[in-house]
Design a protein around this motif. Sequence first.
Motif: not given
Length: 240
Positions: A113, A202-203, A207-208, A211-214, A218, A220, A222
């Motif tokens: 979180d 993920l929350c 996270i924005s 989230e695209s890099t992990l 994962i 997400a 929100p």
Amino acid sequence: MNIAVDSGNTYAKIGWFEKDELIRFQTRLLWGDLVQEIRQEMPDQIIFSSVANRVEDFRESLGGEVNILDLSPKTPVPIKKEYKTPETLGADRVAAAVGANWLFPDEDLVVIDMGTCITYDFIDKSGSFEGGIITPGVKMRFSALHTFTKRLPLFEPVAIPDLIGKSTQEAIESGVMNGVLAEIEGIINQYRHISPSLRVVLCGGDISFFESTLKPSIFAVPELVLIGLNRILRYNVALQ
């Protein structure tokens, strides 16, 4: 219709639910805006979770007859708490864990979180909250660099920058954002030593940026805290 309210120190989030379905939600609401939104369409039930406001004040502000469940350490929840100090366990951590356990039952989970603090909580496949990690959040890290030095400026979170910063601003942005990214990936890897089949959820508000890099494993979600609050409400209604 049910409403879930997550009220923080500055802003509140609210979710409208039909049974288990999240119909709509709003974030970054001030107290007056929160009350006004609810009074426009009074729900059947409300679950109220707050670190800053009393449920008595909330009930009085609504000025209507509505059933309100105040989430406290004594509130029954549909997971087990294997935590040494359950009275100090944050309601948002509990709600996120409940939401993740409901969305992904019978799985080992780590819930990350990303709010004011970053929390990493492990829930095993039997639905037992085992505990976790609390670290400073993204904005807190930027603020610490500014507050505890004499000359470093205060900057805001950005998309993951190049590793090598070519200016003081770029170096700070890289240090915080790439540092958090490395922390998340490193801690996930340590959790995977505990459970190789671990699912990562993920929350949170930041996270924005990540989230695209992990890695693709994962998930997400929100509004996980709101989903968890609604599950706690429905669980308590069923107990009545």
